[in-house]
Scaffold this active site. Structure first.
Site, PDB file in Angstrom:
ATOM      1  N   GLN B 131     -52.317 -64.400 -39.976  1.00  0.00           N
ATOM      2  CA  GLN B 131     -53.486 -64.072 -39.162  1.00  0.00           C
ATOM      3  C   GLN B 131     -53.714 -65.134 -38.086  1.00  0.00           C
ATOM      4  O   GLN B 131     -53.915 -66.306 -38.415  1.00  0.00           O
ATOM      5  CB  GLN B 131     -54.714 -64.006 -40.087  1.00  0.00           C
ATOM      6  N   GLY B 132     -53.712 -64.736 -36.829  1.00  0.00           N
ATOM      7  CA  GLY B 132     -53.937 -65.694 -35.742  1.00  0.00           C
ATOM      8  C   GLY B 132     -55.345 -65.567 -35.182  1.00  0.00           C
ATOM      9  O   GLY B 132     -55.582 -64.830 -34.223  1.00  0.00           O
ATOM     10  N   SER B 134     -58.328 -68.534 -35.615  1.00  0.00           N
ATOM     11  CA  SER B 134     -58.942 -69.788 -35.160  1.00  0.00           C
ATOM     12  C   SER B 134     -58.084 -70.509 -34.130  1.00  0.00           C
ATOM     13  O   SER B 134     -56.858 -70.406 -34.136  1.00  0.00           O
ATOM     14  CB  SER B 134     -59.144 -70.734 -36.347  1.00  0.00           C
ATOM     15  N   SER B 166     -52.644 -69.403 -41.816  1.00  0.00           N
ATOM     16  CA  SER B 166     -52.104 -69.530 -43.173  1.00  0.00           C
ATOM     17  C   SER B 166     -50.657 -69.089 -43.222  1.00  0.00           C
ATOM     18  O   SER B 166     -50.338 -67.970 -42.816  1.00  0.00           O
ATOM     19  CB  SER B 166     -52.893 -68.666 -44.157  1.00  0.00           C
ATOM     20  N   GLU B 249     -62.567 -59.347 -45.290  1.00  0.00           N
ATOM     21  CA  GLU B 249     -62.037 -60.590 -45.850  1.00  0.00           C
ATOM     22  C   GLU B 249     -63.121 -61.343 -46.617  1.00  0.00           C
ATOM     23  O   GLU B 249     -62.884 -61.852 -47.711  1.00  0.00           O
ATOM     24  CB  GLU B 249     -61.495 -61.462 -44.715  1.00  0.00           C
ATOM     25  N   GLU B 378     -72.396 -72.117 -43.436  1.00  0.00           N
ATOM     26  CA  GLU B 378     -73.502 -72.152 -42.474  1.00  0.00           C
ATOM     27  C   GLU B 378     -73.467 -70.930 -41.555  1.00  0.00           C
ATOM     28  O   GLU B 378     -74.511 -70.365 -41.220  1.00  0.00           O
ATOM     29  CB  GLU B 378     -73.448 -73.453 -41.665  1.00  0.00           C
TER      30      GLU B 378
END
Lengths: 379, 394
Positions: B131-132, B134, B166, B249, B378
């Site tokens: 998964q791309g 961040s 990841s 997710e 947060e």
């Protein structure tokens, strides 16, 4: 078991919410409190609740009840929690009804259950003798006398003990304080000779009583269940009560929280609503998460009581442990987030703080129930 | 016999016949997972056979439609399959971000052709996905991402950098968020594209973590060509796909941690490692009190998960509820691992053969990422405050 309400249950919830909002809002509680009512609840309200079938919600149909089950009782209790409604619902409709319906003789059922459903008689359950809940430590003595028994000793924190027409007293017929064997449940008239009742107004202005029994005589047919075998029935009765208290506490927490969020979204400081500050938003979001869990465990507990699940006590322990903490947290945070207004009697949030302290203590506080879960998990 | 009972009997029989002996140890650790893909080396013949046989049944992705490599099972049938697998301690045949993340998004937003092209290889374990999302400058503020995709007619040219990807170094394909419009508001210029990690211009660099392992990478794109047929949903509408996938997710992360209470309780572990007193209680009253609280919270959270999953099945849209689950589940998991370290004492502080090379402490360190990845705690609280509680903006 489904964790969702069915259509009948949804309708009951809506009916209870609508009725209590109209007939028993927090302002009614304040009026009753300020009038120094000695009874601590409204007889009119009670008889209306009886007419709607709520007082006999756990009573089987053949005894005049609506037999709606524990989930239904919990829905009503939750709504009462939101509105801080005081009534003998827990002691009469849940505790005494469970005692008679599940453990009473046919004669006891026929005599008492219709009087519960109709709202005619009020009941109380006397268990604890010390400041902390300890059902196995019952020490109030019942000794054989003629065809019956003579009871002597003390009870405390007896909800509605001052207004009840009949009292169910858990007494020791053999063994010692701490033994689960040797406890027996006795039913007695509240006006029995030697039964002294002292009403006390609690911190939340609910009423409970201290009882002093001095050679109170009862017949052998006053026993509910078996002689010396009262502990398990008592646990079943108490679990219904604990699930009901968890539901009431969930209602209190929910309403305390909603009231608080509404307040901080309005209250302005530094030219903006204080509810726009992240410091408060994150605490509110955390509370929402906790309250969602409180709702889930409460429903699971109510269902387990209905299902006569042999592990019901674990779910009621979980509910009483978790909800007890969540309700207190919601009320404590609520006072803080109201700022100075939270300390005033004019705002409702303080009423919730006091109520959850009392309901949380009854029949085992959060720590007591958490400890039972640890014991169940063998550590 | 009802259809479901028949299904249960057939499933039990099939599993018994087809699950290799070494795949029945109930293992769930990172070391025993089968990620598949072009470069995968099977740890045993059994692992290979297990993946092939399950894939042939469509049971690596049992709920997906048959034409895309699944078995089209109903919720009830899937539960039966899972229960029967659990009963014999069968390992999961295959783990892939293509199953848990891309699949649901592609099923919702992909074209029939895209589904046909990409889903069956995932189901068969032939292609491993990463998964791309961040970027160095776009973490919690994901929508500010700057990896650029230039429109070249029938294809895009992608330049930029991702981080925290990841297993990028081991993956075959990537689903990736790229900026296709730099002038639009930040949420409105993002597109969702798929490409092969073997394409010219893609490089990866593993990041060493405090646990000593390197599950995450920095990933660099230097003039990478991406065909337009691999654009999912419409151009500049990638945020919708990303949000859907993140919601999925987050719900999944919460669920994973909520269901970890199935094994031994913390209290039982403590009782066996620390010992018990005369009353049968963990011989450390202050630690025991913390363990009790953790168990109460875990049980309450599992109950909430059950309730949420039923609401979801009944068709209720979850939306921000997944943030409730992600927040609490990950915070609770961190707490549990802190307690496991406290229980273990100095025995679990060494990295030696005696304690499985310090697996407990590595797991503990890894959990610190739980409340950061997939959106920090947060960020989740902010989503709850804004979307559920509708509190005012600052």
């Amino acid at each position: 078991m489904s964790m969702m309400l069915n259509e009948d249950q949804e309708m009951l919830r809506e009916a209870a919410a609508g009725f209590l909002k109209e007939n028993a809002p927090v302002s009614a509680f304040r009026e009753m409190r300020d009038s120094n009512s000695t009874e601590g609840f409204s007889r009119d309200l009670w008889s209306e609740m009886a007419q709607m079938g709520w007082v006999g919600i756990l009573v089987p149909e053949e005894y005049g009840g609506s037999a709606f089950g524990m989930v239904g009782a919990g829905l009503i209790a939750e709504e009462m929690g939101k509105h801080l409604t005081t009534s003998p619902f827990l002691s009469t409709s849940v505790l005494a009804t469970t005692a008679f319906a599940k453990f009473g003789s046919e004669a006891q059922k026929q005599h008492h259950l219709p009087k519960i459903s109709s709202g005619e008689c009020l009941y109380a359950l006397a268990v604890d003798e010390g400041a902390k809940h300890a059902p196995a430590k019952i020490n109030l003595k019942a000794e054989r006398s003629g065809n019956g028994f003579k009871l002597s000793g003390q009870k405390t924190f007896v909800a509605n003990g001052h207004v009840a027409d009949h009292v169910i007293v858990a007494a020791r017929t053999s063994g010692e304080a701490g033994d689960e064997n040797g406890i027996t449940l006795f039913l007695m008239d509240a006006n029995s000779m030697g039964l002294d009742k002292t009403a006390s107004s609690m911190v939340d202005n609910s009423s409970s009583a201290r009882l002093r029994l001095s050679d109170v005589e009862v017949n052998a047919d006053a026993i509910i269940g078996e002689i010396d075998g009262g502990f398990e029935p008592l646990e079943t009765i108490l679990n219904a009560g604990r699930a009901c208290l968890a539901a009431e506490l969930t209602g209190c927490a929910d309403q305390a929280f909603n009231t608080t969020v509404a307040y901080i979204n309005e209250r302005k400081q530094f030219g903006v609503p204080v509810g726009s500050f992240q410091a408060l938003q994150h605490r509110a979001a955390h509370l929402h998460t906790e309250i969602e869990m409180a709702k889930a465990v409460t429903l699971a507990a109510l269902q387990s009581v209905d299902g006569e699940d042999e592990h019901a006590w674990r779910l009621t322990a979980l509910a009483k442990a978790k909800v007890g903490q969540v309700a207190l947290l919601a009320a404590q945070e609520g006072v803080q987030m109201h700022g100075g207004m939270g300390m005033t009697d004019a705002f409702d949030i303080g009423l919730y703080l006091k109520r959850v302290r009392v309901a949380g203590e009854m029949f085992g506080d959060a720590s007591w129930h958490a400890n039972r879960i640890a014991e169940a998990l063998s550590f | 016999m009802s259809d479901l009972e028949t299904f249960r009997n057939e499933t039990r029989e099939w599993l018994d016949k087809n699950c290799p002996a070494d795949m029945r140890d109930g293992a769930v650790s990172e070391a025993t997972q089968c990620w598949g893909g072009r470069n995968w080396t099977f740890t045993s013949e059994g692992q290979k056979l297990w993946l092939e046989r399950m894939a042939a049944k469509g049971w690596t992705v049992p709920t997906w439609p048959k034409e895309y490599g699944g078995a089209g099972l109903s919720k009830d049938e899937t539960e039966i399959l899972q229960a029967e697998m659990k009963a014999i301690g069968a390992r999961k045949p295959h783990d892939n971000f293509g199953i848990t993340m891309l699949g649901p998004a592609l099923l919702k937003f992909g074209t029939h052709e895209q589904k046909l092209e990409h889903l069956p290889p995932i189901a068969r374990g032939e292609l491993r996905w990463c998964q791309g999302y961040s970027e160095p400058g776009a973490g919690s503020d994901l929508a500010s991402l700057r990896t650029k995709a230039e429109d070249k007619g029938d294809h895009y040219i992608v330049n930029g950098q991702k981080i925290w990807t990841s297993y990028a170094d081991k993956a075959d394909w990537i689903f990736c968020l790229v900026r296709t419009d730099f002038d639009a508001a930040k949420h409105k210029g993002i597109s969702f594209v798929l490409f092969d990690m073997a394409t010219d211009g893609v490089t990866t660099k593993p990041i060493k973590l405090i646990s000593g392992s390197s599950p995450f990478c920095e990933t660099f794109f230097d003039d990478v060509r991406v065909e337009k047929s691999n654009l999912v949903h419409k151009p500049n509408k990638g945020w919708d796909v990303a949000k859907y996938l993140l919601t999925h997710e987050r719900g999944m992360i919460g669920e994973v941690f909520g269901n970890m209470t199935g094994g031994r309780s913390l209290g039982e572990i403590a009782a066996s490692e620390i010992g018990i007193d005369d009353m049968g209680r963990v011989d450390d009253p202050l630690l025991r009190a913390k363990l009790v609280q953790a168990e109460v919270d875990s049980l309450a959270f599992s109950t909430l998960l059950q309730s949420v999953s039923e609401r979801a099945e009944a068709g209720e849209s979850l939306g921000a509820v997944s943030s409730v689950l992600k927040y609490y589940g990950t915070e609770m998991n961190k707490r549990r691992h802190e307690l496991l370290m406290e229980i273990g004492g100095s025995d679990e502080l060494e990295w030696s053969e005696q304690n499985d090379d310090g697996q407990r402490s590595k797991d503990w360190l890894r959990t610190k990422g739980n409340s950061i990845e997939g959106g920090t705690s947060e960020v989740q609280l902010q989503i709850v405050a804004k979307h559920i509680l509708q509190m005012p903006n600052a």
